[in-house]
Design a protein around this motif. Structure first.
Motif, PDB file in Angstrom:
ATOM      1  N   LEU A 134     -63.790 -37.049 -47.661  1.00  0.00           N
ATOM      2  CA  LEU A 134     -63.827 -37.276 -49.168  1.00  0.00           C
ATOM      3  C   LEU A 134     -63.491 -35.763 -49.647  1.00  0.00           C
ATOM      4  O   LEU A 134     -62.596 -35.616 -50.593  1.00  0.00           O
ATOM      5  CB  LEU A 134     -65.011 -37.535 -49.867  1.00  0.00           C
ATOM      6  CG  LEU A 134     -65.589 -39.052 -49.356  1.00  0.00           C
ATOM      7  CD1 LEU A 134     -67.053 -39.417 -49.991  1.00  0.00           C
ATOM      8  CD2 LEU A 134     -64.480 -40.024 -50.296  1.00  0.00           C
ATOM      9  N   VAL A 135     -63.962 -34.647 -48.995  1.00  0.00           N
ATOM     10  CA  VAL A 135     -63.611 -33.375 -49.307  1.00  0.00           C
ATOM     11  C   VAL A 135     -62.183 -33.227 -48.974  1.00  0.00           C
ATOM     12  O   VAL A 135     -61.140 -32.680 -49.822  1.00  0.00           O
ATOM     13  CB  VAL A 135     -64.516 -32.336 -48.369  1.00  0.00           C
ATOM     14  CG1 VAL A 135     -63.705 -30.852 -48.950  1.00  0.00           C
ATOM     15  CG2 VAL A 135     -65.835 -32.355 -48.784  1.00  0.00           C
ATOM     16  N   ALA A 136     -61.580 -33.587 -47.521  1.00  0.00           N
ATOM     17  CA  ALA A 136     -60.247 -33.423 -47.310  1.00  0.00           C
ATOM     18  C   ALA A 136     -59.432 -34.262 -48.244  1.00  0.00           C
ATOM     19  O   ALA A 136     -58.208 -33.926 -48.734  1.00  0.00           O
ATOM     20  CB  ALA A 136     -60.118 -33.792 -45.813  1.00  0.00           C
ATOM     21  N   GLY A 137     -59.912 -35.531 -48.675  1.00  0.00           N
ATOM     22  CA  GLY A 137     -59.097 -36.257 -49.457  1.00  0.00           C
ATOM     23  C   GLY A 137     -59.035 -35.905 -50.902  1.00  0.00           C
ATOM     24  O   GLY A 137     -57.838 -36.195 -51.428  1.00  0.00           O
ATOM     25  N   SER A 138     -59.990 -35.154 -51.601  1.00  0.00           N
ATOM     26  CA  SER A 138     -59.707 -34.600 -52.710  1.00  0.00           C
ATOM     27  C   SER A 138     -58.764 -33.296 -52.654  1.00  0.00           C
ATOM     28  O   SER A 138     -57.969 -33.174 -53.558  1.00  0.00           O
ATOM     29  CB  SER A 138     -61.075 -33.735 -52.905  1.00  0.00           C
ATOM     30  OG  SER A 138     -61.353 -32.825 -52.395  1.00  0.00           O
TER      31      SER A 138
END
Length: 209
Positions: A134-138
């Motif tokens: 989710l961090v990478a996705g943001s």
């Protein structure tokens, strides 16, 4: 007929960098699964549901934010550069509105995993990977807004190469963190974060410049 050939050649030149970025992303997924298969059965079982859930969520948000590039292209095509820049800034504001969604995705995902009867060990591995994704996705979603600043002006080579570079870094970094440093599924997640952060920094610096 020559005009049609010219249009086709121009289209190929336009989409080739974006296709390369998509291919590199597709290769990244089996590399990650292959590496985790050598760590533990739990990690291998966790990567598919966590990756699929996070990937679907990020893909929807990224597609939504990527529309800003279409608006930039429309204004740029009519020579309205001020409105093109305004549309790009609006894309950044839209990303800000998606931050609560990213924050809510983690607890909701845990409920989904629990509802399907996953064991506590499996849920722990799934959540470890999903939170990092989710961090990478943001960062990927934010990169989509900055990439739209360039693709909206017909400049696909630069963002395409940058996004491809991110996937290549993930492909190279995942085996190193997962197998060499024995970080397991967390290593795969951190590889994704690094691979997403670098394109974002490059695209943001180029857009500001």
């Amino acid at each position: 007929m020559p005009r049609v050939r010219s249009d086709i050649a121009e289209m190929r030149t336009f989409v080739r960098p974006l296709i390369a970025a998509s291919v590199a992303t597709a290769v990244d997924t089996p590399v990650c699964s292959f590496c985790l298969a050598h760590t533990s059965d739990t990690a291998l079982c966790a990567v598919l549901p966590a990756g699929s859930l996070a990937g679907t969520f990020v893909a929807v948000i990224t597609a939504f934010l990527g529309y800003a590039g279409t608006v930039v292209a429309k204004h740029h095509g009519f020579g309205r550069e001020r409105l093109a820049v305004h549309s790009f800034v609006q894309g950044l504001w839209l990303f800000g509105l998606t931050i609560p969604l990213f924050l809510a995705a983690s607890p909701l995902s845990r409920l989904v995993f629990a509802a399907f009867g996953h064991s506590d060990d499996l849920i722990a591995a799934e959540m470890s990977y999903l939170n990092l994704l989710l961090v990478a996705g943001s960062l990927q979603a934010l990169s989509a807004v900055f990439a739209g600043f360039f693709t909206g002006r017909g400049m696909t080579r630069f963002p395409g190469l940058v996004l491809t570079l991110g996937s290549v870094i993930s492909i190279l970094l995942t085996p190193l963190l997962v197998l060499k440093f024995e970080l397991g599924i967390a290593g795969a997640g951190w590889a994704r974060i690094v691979a997403a952060a670098l394109p974002f920094l490059i695209l943001a610096a180029a857009a500001v410049r």
